[in-house]
Scaffold this motif. Sequence first.
Motif, short mmCIF file in Angstrom:
data_model
loop_
_atom_site.label_atom_id
_atom_site.label_comp_id
_atom_site.label_asym_id
_atom_site.label_seq_id
_atom_site.Cartn_x
_atom_site.Cartn_y
_atom_site.Cartn_z
N PRO A 195 -7.42 -50.64 43.00
CA PRO A 195 -8.19 -51.75 42.46
C PRO A 195 -7.37 -53.02 42.39
CG PRO A 195 -7.55 -50.24 40.73
CD PRO A 195 -7.10 -49.63 42.02
N ALA A 196 -8.01 -54.13 42.60
CA ALA A 196 -7.37 -55.43 42.46
C ALA A 196 -8.22 -56.29 41.55
CB ALA A 196 -7.24 -56.11 43.83
N VAL A 197 -7.61 -56.92 40.59
CA VAL A 197 -8.35 -57.73 39.63
C VAL A 197 -8.58 -59.11 40.22
CG1 VAL A 197 -8.31 -58.75 37.34
CG2 VAL A 197 -7.30 -56.50 37.72
N PHE B 220 11.83 -57.90 35.41
CA PHE B 220 10.83 -58.74 34.75
C PHE B 220 11.50 -59.82 33.91
CE2 PHE B 220 8.12 -59.22 30.82
CZ PHE B 220 7.29 -60.18 31.37
N GLU B 221 12.46 -59.43 33.09
CA GLU B 221 13.11 -60.40 32.21
C GLU B 221 13.89 -61.47 32.99
OE1 GLU B 221 13.67 -57.91 28.07
OE2 GLU B 221 15.44 -58.38 29.24
N SER B 222 14.41 -61.11 34.14
CA SER B 222 15.18 -62.08 34.93
C SER B 222 14.28 -62.94 35.82
CB SER B 222 16.20 -61.35 35.80
OG SER B 222 15.55 -60.64 36.84
N GLY B 223 13.02 -62.56 35.93
CA GLY B 223 12.10 -63.30 36.79
C GLY B 223 12.19 -62.88 38.25
N ALA B 224 12.92 -61.81 38.53
CA ALA B 224 13.08 -61.35 39.91
C ALA B 224 11.83 -60.66 40.44
CB ALA B 224 14.27 -60.40 40.01
N ALA B 225 10.98 -60.16 39.54
CA ALA B 225 9.76 -59.46 39.96
C ALA B 225 8.67 -59.68 38.92
CB ALA B 225 10.04 -57.97 40.12
N GLU B 226 7.45 -59.64 39.38
CA GLU B 226 6.27 -59.75 38.50
C GLU B 226 5.61 -58.37 38.44
OE1 GLU B 226 3.42 -61.40 36.01
OE2 GLU B 226 5.14 -62.45 36.84
N PRO B 227 5.77 -57.66 37.33
CA PRO B 227 5.18 -56.32 37.23
C PRO B 227 3.65 -56.37 37.26
CG PRO B 227 6.77 -56.69 35.48
CD PRO B 227 6.53 -58.00 36.14
N ARG B 228 3.06 -55.24 37.54
CA ARG B 228 1.60 -55.12 37.49
C ARG B 228 1.12 -55.35 36.06
NH1 ARG B 228 0.06 -49.92 41.17
NH2 ARG B 228 1.06 -50.67 43.07
N HIS B 229 -0.15 -55.70 35.94
CA HIS B 229 -0.73 -55.93 34.62
C HIS B 229 -0.61 -54.69 33.74
CE1 HIS B 229 -3.02 -59.85 35.14
NE2 HIS B 229 -2.39 -59.68 36.27
N ALA B 230 -0.80 -53.51 34.32
CA ALA B 230 -0.70 -52.27 33.55
C ALA B 230 0.71 -52.07 32.99
CB ALA B 230 -1.10 -51.08 34.41
N THR B 231 1.72 -52.44 33.76
CA THR B 231 3.10 -52.32 33.29
C THR B 231 3.37 -53.29 32.15
OG1 THR B 231 3.80 -51.66 35.51
CG2 THR B 231 5.53 -52.42 34.00
N LEU B 232 2.90 -54.53 32.29
CA LEU B 232 3.06 -55.51 31.20
C LEU B 232 2.33 -55.05 29.95
CD1 LEU B 232 2.74 -58.83 33.20
CD2 LEU B 232 4.82 -57.79 32.29
N ASP B 233 1.20 -54.40 30.14
CA ASP B 233 0.44 -53.90 29.00
C ASP B 233 1.21 -52.81 28.25
OD1 ASP B 233 -2.03 -53.84 27.42
OD2 ASP B 233 -2.29 -51.84 28.29
N VAL B 234 1.85 -51.88 28.97
CA VAL B 234 2.59 -50.83 28.27
C VAL B 234 3.84 -51.39 27.58
CG1 VAL B 234 1.70 -48.91 29.64
CG2 VAL B 234 3.85 -49.98 30.30
N ILE B 235 4.44 -52.43 28.17
CA ILE B 235 5.57 -53.09 27.52
C ILE B 235 5.11 -53.73 26.22
CG2 ILE B 235 7.19 -55.03 27.67
CD1 ILE B 235 7.41 -54.44 30.69
#
Length: 109
Positions: free
Chosen positions: A18-20, A65-80
């Motif tokens: 799925p893609a939002v 994520f914290e360094s800005g080297a990658a943008e995690p998926r929305h689901a990953t940001l949600d669990v964080i």
Amino acid sequence: MRFSRLVWNYSMMGSHRPAVLASGFGKNDELISPAQCRAGRALLQWSQQQLADAAHIGVVTVRQFESGAAEPRHATLDVIKRAFEAAGVIFEARGELVPGGPGVRLAEG
């Protein structure tokens, strides 16, 4: 999470995911920024490994994520975000309580 519209992307191999296209995020459902993630860890005095363990993700994901080297998926940001909230961190949207950018604070008690 609420999504107002969902579509399926098909790769050349025939798999799909799925893609939002448009999301229904409210103020309390907003994703966190790398700065908020670092600030949340600082409030809890957590290492990147401790956050990764609490969120059940890899430490490399947190580091990137914290360094800005990658943008995690929305689901990953949600669990964080959920791991932080379970530990008592509250994320505030831009201008939610005071003027300024997004913020982070600890819950009372």
